[in-house]
Every structure is written in C-alpha cells, then in structure tokens.
Design an enzyme around this catalytic site. Sequence first.
Site, mmCIF file in Angstrom:
data_model
loop_
_atom_site.group_PDB
_atom_site.id
_atom_site.type_symbol
_atom_site.label_atom_id
_atom_site.label_comp_id
_atom_site.label_asym_id
_atom_site.label_seq_id
_atom_site.Cartn_x
_atom_site.Cartn_y
_atom_site.Cartn_z
ATOM 1 N N ASP A 69 0.859 -1.178 0.000
ATOM 2 C CA ASP A 69 0.000 0.000 0.000
ATOM 3 C C ASP A 69 0.904 1.239 0.000
ATOM 4 O O ASP A 69 1.844 1.332 0.792
ATOM 5 C CB ASP A 69 -0.904 -0.010 1.243
ATOM 6 N N GLN B 168 -14.512 2.529 1.383
ATOM 7 C CA GLN B 168 -13.816 2.099 0.168
ATOM 8 C C GLN B 168 -13.480 3.309 -0.705
ATOM 9 O O GLN B 168 -14.328 4.187 -0.917
ATOM 10 C CB GLN B 168 -14.689 1.115 -0.622
ATOM 11 N N HIS C 171 -10.264 -5.458 -3.070
ATOM 12 C CA HIS C 171 -8.915 -5.712 -2.554
ATOM 13 C C HIS C 171 -8.996 -6.065 -1.077
ATOM 14 O O HIS C 171 -9.867 -5.592 -0.362
ATOM 15 C CB HIS C 171 -7.999 -4.508 -2.777
ATOM 16 N N HIS D 179 -6.920 -5.825 2.453
ATOM 17 C CA HIS D 179 -5.811 -5.174 3.152
ATOM 18 C C HIS D 179 -5.196 -6.184 4.122
ATOM 19 O O HIS D 179 -5.927 -6.863 4.856
ATOM 20 C CB HIS D 179 -6.315 -4.013 4.020
HETATM 21 P P1 5GP Z 1 -9.813 1.262 0.177
HETATM 22 O O1 5GP Z 1 -9.961 2.615 0.778
HETATM 23 O O2 5GP Z 1 -10.482 1.230 -1.167
HETATM 24 O O3 5GP Z 1 -10.200 0.133 1.053
HETATM 25 O O4 5GP Z 1 -8.267 1.048 -0.035
HETATM 26 C C1 5GP Z 1 -7.544 1.572 -1.081
HETATM 27 C C2 5GP Z 1 -6.107 1.516 -0.643
HETATM 28 O O5 5GP Z 1 -5.300 1.778 -1.766
HETATM 29 C C3 5GP Z 1 -5.742 2.544 0.424
HETATM 30 O O6 5GP Z 1 -5.210 1.882 1.553
HETATM 31 C C4 5GP Z 1 -4.735 3.448 -0.262
HETATM 32 O O7 5GP Z 1 -3.704 3.831 0.614
HETATM 33 C C5 5GP Z 1 -4.216 2.577 -1.377
HETATM 34 N N1 5GP Z 1 -3.806 3.267 -2.564
HETATM 35 C C6 5GP Z 1 -4.394 4.325 -3.144
HETATM 36 N N2 5GP Z 1 -3.752 4.650 -4.288
HETATM 37 C C7 5GP Z 1 -2.742 3.767 -4.413
HETATM 38 C C8 5GP Z 1 -1.731 3.595 -5.414
HETATM 39 O O8 5GP Z 1 -1.631 4.313 -6.415
HETATM 40 N N3 5GP Z 1 -0.866 2.572 -5.210
HETATM 41 C C9 5GP Z 1 -0.944 1.750 -4.125
HETATM 42 N N4 5GP Z 1 -0.043 0.775 -4.016
HETATM 43 N N5 5GP Z 1 -1.888 1.898 -3.176
HETATM 44 C C10 5GP Z 1 -2.779 2.892 -3.321
#
Ligand code: 5GP
Length: 147
Positions: free
Chosen positions: A37, A101, A107, A109
């Site tokens: 991440d 999200q 995805h 974590h």
């Molecule tokens: P969500 O909020 O959808 O559960 O998680 C998305 C995750 O993707 C977050 O933890 C955020 O830090 C991560 N993230 C956002 N943009 C990028 C990126 O460009 N590359 C990577 N490796 N992680 C990202």
Amino acid sequence: MSLYGDYDVNNIFAKIISGDISCYKIYEDANTLSFLDLFPQSYGHCLVISKKSQARNLLDIEADHLTNLILTTQKIAQVIAKELQPDGIKIAQFNGEAAGQTVFHLHMHIIPRYIASELGVHACKQADADTLRTLQNRLVSAIKLSV
Ligand code: 5GP
C-alpha cells in the site's frame, strides 16, 4: 461511489494490473497480485487483488476468484507474520464509499499491528520510496523462501 454500479476499467488497481501504473509488487501468480500500500497504515501494509475478476467489492466476486484471492491473502499474511513478527495482523476489506472504500476494484488489506505503534490513518500519508523499496525486497525474498 455506491455499493452497486459498473466496474470502472480505469481505476487505479486496473492500471496496476495492466502495468500502466507501477507498484511495489511483492507477489504475483496467474490469478492474483499483491503489492505494498502506497499510504500504509502500518509497516508492512499490503494489498491483494484478483487479476481476473472485475468485482468492485465482495458482493460481486465469483466464487473461484474469491477462493484464489483469500488463499493469496492467507499466504502473504503468513509470510508477514514470520518475516515482520507483528503482534497481530488485521485483514480488512471495505464495500462501498460509505464503508470507507476508495478504490473500486475489490482488494484485501493485510495490516500488521504492533503493540508499540498506533495504527495510521487510512489512505493518508504516502510512505517514502526508500522505505517501500527496502520492504519490498525483504518481503519478495521471504515469499521466495516460503514456496
Ligand atoms: P480502500 O480505501 O479502497 O479500502 O483502499 C484503497 C487503498 O489503496 C488505500 O489503503 C490506499 O492507501 C491505497 N492506494 C491508493 N492509491 C494507491 C496507489 O496508487 N498505489 C498503491 N499501491 N496503493 C494505493
């Protein structure tokens, strides 16, 4: 974005799968991909995605792709437990904007937890490149040894 709707083929993780956007990859097989991440909540925070499914969330995903996703999640979590020796490991997954999200490609974590350090804020502070590269190399080596 709602819990329901169409898959956006231009989302960040779709671009990581296609190679249009780089990532700190730690594991890949025919069906799944795992990478660091970019805005980690703890040291070793990784994500696992399906390369084959266009599910936006857990409600959408096909059973076979879900099986592959959770098996890779377990595998990476096991390596992180051994290599980074956290006190605990949080596995998290959000469905819909209201649930937190922010990227709408399903995805998982994997968030190591250390008693001595507070959990960082979700998707907030970008880690520095050297730290991510060193961690990537460490986990890639540990994963190779685990197979
Ligand atoms: P969500 O909020 O959808 O559960 O998680 C998305 C995750 O993707 C977050 O933890 C955020 O830090 C991560 N993230 C956002 N943009 C990028 C990126 O460009 N590359 C990577 N490796 N992680 C990202």
